[in-house]
Every structure is written in structure tokens, then in C-alpha cells.
Design a protein around this motif. Sequence first.
Motif, PDB file in Angstrom:
ATOM      1  N   ILE A  31       0.850  -1.195   0.000  1.00 48.20           N
ATOM      2  CA  ILE A  31       0.000   0.000   0.000  1.00 48.20           C
ATOM      3  C   ILE A  31       0.886   1.246   0.000  1.00 48.20           C
ATOM      4  O   ILE A  31       1.900   1.304   0.701  1.00 48.20           O
ATOM      5  N   ASP A  32       0.491   2.247  -0.782  1.00 43.23           N
ATOM      6  CA  ASP A  32       1.237   3.509  -0.851  1.00 43.23           C
ATOM      7  C   ASP A  32       1.411   4.111   0.534  1.00 43.23           C
ATOM      8  O   ASP A  32       0.450   4.200   1.301  1.00 43.23           O
ATOM      9  N   GLY A  33       2.630   4.522   0.836  1.00 45.14           N
ATOM     10  CA  GLY A  33       2.943   5.173   2.098  1.00 45.14           C
ATOM     11  C   GLY A  33       3.528   4.244   3.142  1.00 45.14           C
ATOM     12  O   GLY A  33       4.153   4.701   4.098  1.00 45.14           O
ATOM     13  N   VAL A  34       3.363   2.944   2.983  1.00 43.27           N
ATOM     14  CA  VAL A  34       3.870   1.983   3.974  1.00 43.27           C
ATOM     15  C   VAL A  34       5.389   1.993   4.002  1.00 43.27           C
ATOM     16  O   VAL A  34       6.012   2.089   5.065  1.00 43.27           O
ATOM     17  N   LYS A  35       6.010   1.886   2.847  1.00 45.94           N
ATOM     18  CA  LYS A  35       7.478   1.857   2.762  1.00 45.94           C
ATOM     19  C   LYS A  35       8.091   3.082   3.417  1.00 45.94           C
ATOM     20  O   LYS A  35       8.990   2.974   4.260  1.00 45.94           O
ATOM     21  N   GLU A  36       7.594   4.245   3.090  1.00 50.73           N
ATOM     22  CA  GLU A  36       8.137   5.491   3.619  1.00 50.73           C
ATOM     23  C   GLU A  36       7.974   5.567   5.141  1.00 50.73           C
ATOM     24  O   GLU A  36       8.893   5.982   5.851  1.00 50.73           O
ATOM     25  N   VAL A  58       6.126 -10.975  -1.441  1.00 51.00           N
ATOM     26  CA  VAL A  58       6.549 -10.214  -0.268  1.00 51.00           C
ATOM     27  C   VAL A  58       8.000  -9.743  -0.367  1.00 51.00           C
ATOM     28  O   VAL A  58       8.301  -8.591  -0.044  1.00 51.00           O
ATOM     29  N   GLU A  59       8.902 -10.593  -0.803  1.00 46.76           N
ATOM     30  CA  GLU A  59      10.319 -10.192  -0.865  1.00 46.76           C
ATOM     31  C   GLU A  59      10.542  -9.083  -1.877  1.00 46.76           C
ATOM     32  O   GLU A  59      11.281  -8.132  -1.622  1.00 46.76           O
ATOM     33  N   GLN A  60       9.912  -9.181  -3.025  1.00 42.86           N
ATOM     34  CA  GLN A  60      10.042  -8.137  -4.050  1.00 42.86           C
ATOM     35  C   GLN A  60       9.435  -6.823  -3.569  1.00 42.86           C
ATOM     36  O   GLN A  60      10.029  -5.759  -3.713  1.00 42.86           O
ATOM     37  N   GLU A  61       8.251  -6.896  -2.983  1.00 39.45           N
ATOM     38  CA  GLU A  61       7.558  -5.687  -2.533  1.00 39.45           C
ATOM     39  C   GLU A  61       8.268  -4.990  -1.377  1.00 39.45           C
ATOM     40  O   GLU A  61       8.186  -3.776  -1.246  1.00 39.45           O
ATOM     41  N   LEU A  62       8.970  -5.757  -0.542  1.00 38.44           N
ATOM     42  CA  LEU A  62       9.613  -5.180   0.645  1.00 38.44           C
ATOM     43  C   LEU A  62      11.133  -5.053   0.507  1.00 38.44           C
ATOM     44  O   LEU A  62      11.820  -4.808   1.497  1.00 38.44           O
ATOM     45  N   LYS A  63      11.652  -5.175  -0.714  1.00 42.44           N
ATOM     46  CA  LYS A  63      13.111  -5.186  -0.890  1.00 42.44           C
ATOM     47  C   LYS A  63      13.794  -3.910  -0.417  1.00 42.44           C
ATOM     48  O   LYS A  63      14.927  -3.949   0.023  1.00 42.44           O
ATOM     49  N   SER A  64      13.146  -2.783  -0.449  1.00 43.42           N
ATOM     50  CA  SER A  64      13.770  -1.530   0.007  1.00 43.42           C
ATOM     51  C   SER A  64      13.110  -0.990   1.281  1.00 43.42           C
ATOM     52  O   SER A  64      13.159   0.205   1.552  1.00 43.42           O
ATOM     53  N   VAL A  65      12.503  -1.900   2.046  1.00 42.35           N
ATOM     54  CA  VAL A  65      11.831  -1.524   3.284  1.00 42.35           C
ATOM     55  C   VAL A  65      12.639  -2.086   4.452  1.00 42.35           C
ATOM     56  O   VAL A  65      13.029  -3.253   4.443  1.00 42.35           O
TER      57      VAL A  65
END
Length: 155
Positions: A31-36, A58-65
Motif C-alpha cells: 500500500i502507498d505510504g507503507v514503505k516510507e 513479499v520479498e520483491q515488494e519489501l526489498k527496500s523496506v
Amino acid sequence: MKVNIPGKQEIEIKNIVFDYNGTIAIDGKLIDGVKENINELSNKFNFFVITADTFGSVEQELKSVNCKIIKIEKSLQDISKEKFIKELGSNTALCVGNGRNDKLMLKEAILGIAILQDEGICTQTLLNSDILVKSILDVFGFLNDKNRLIATLRN
């Protein structure tokens, strides 16, 4: 973060545990804003995402989190999540989820937050929570301003 809730005990939150789908992602997409928000708050809290990774993303979506991904088996997910919270330390864990497999995790945590977004919410999970929110961004609002937690939970 220490929170003194009038009429209740003081709690200390160190670890934030999110379910993935329905909580910080919809249909496997973050979801937009979660990573930031996670990256901004990662100097104050340890973030964990616990999932059976239904969509395999999950791994792709959270790679920079800045969070740790905890992958669990597809069977007995509720028990696996509860066990993880106990091992992590229930007394310092804030957990967020929406599915039936999150009900034990939310009950075990010092603070359980149920979330009602596009995927809906299991009523058993809702009944095991301390707070219900309409958006994952509301959870970050609590983490940025503990007075919101105090206002919601005080007697």
C-alpha cells in the motif's frame, strides 16, 4: 516508545509486527505510504512482516523496506504467528492484522490493532484486538503521536 495510558498500565512498544496481505498490502502489492513510514520509523522500532506469502510477492515488494520478513507455513498460520510473538516478547509487541490467522497474534501482543481495509476483517480477529482502524496509515499515526493511542485507550 513508552505509553502511559490513564486507568491502565504503562506499556513499552519496541517491536511492530504486521501481517502482510490485507494489512500492509492489498492483493500482494504494498500500500502507498507503507514503505516510507516504516523506513522513517525504523530508528525507533523493529519492524517485522509475518506471512505465508500467498501471492509470492513479499520479498520483491519489501526489498527496500527496513523490516524483517518472517515466512511461515501455509498450515496453522494462527499458531505460528502467536508463537512468533511469544518468542519476540509479547510485552513489547504491537501487532496489526485483519485475517482469522491473526486473531491469536493480536490477543497475545501488548497491543493488538485490527484493520478494516479492502480485504475486510474476521470478526474473531476484531474481538481479539484492542483497537480497530480503517487504514494502515492510522497505525503509523499512532506510532508518530502516542497521544492518539492514549486518547483511544484511556478510561
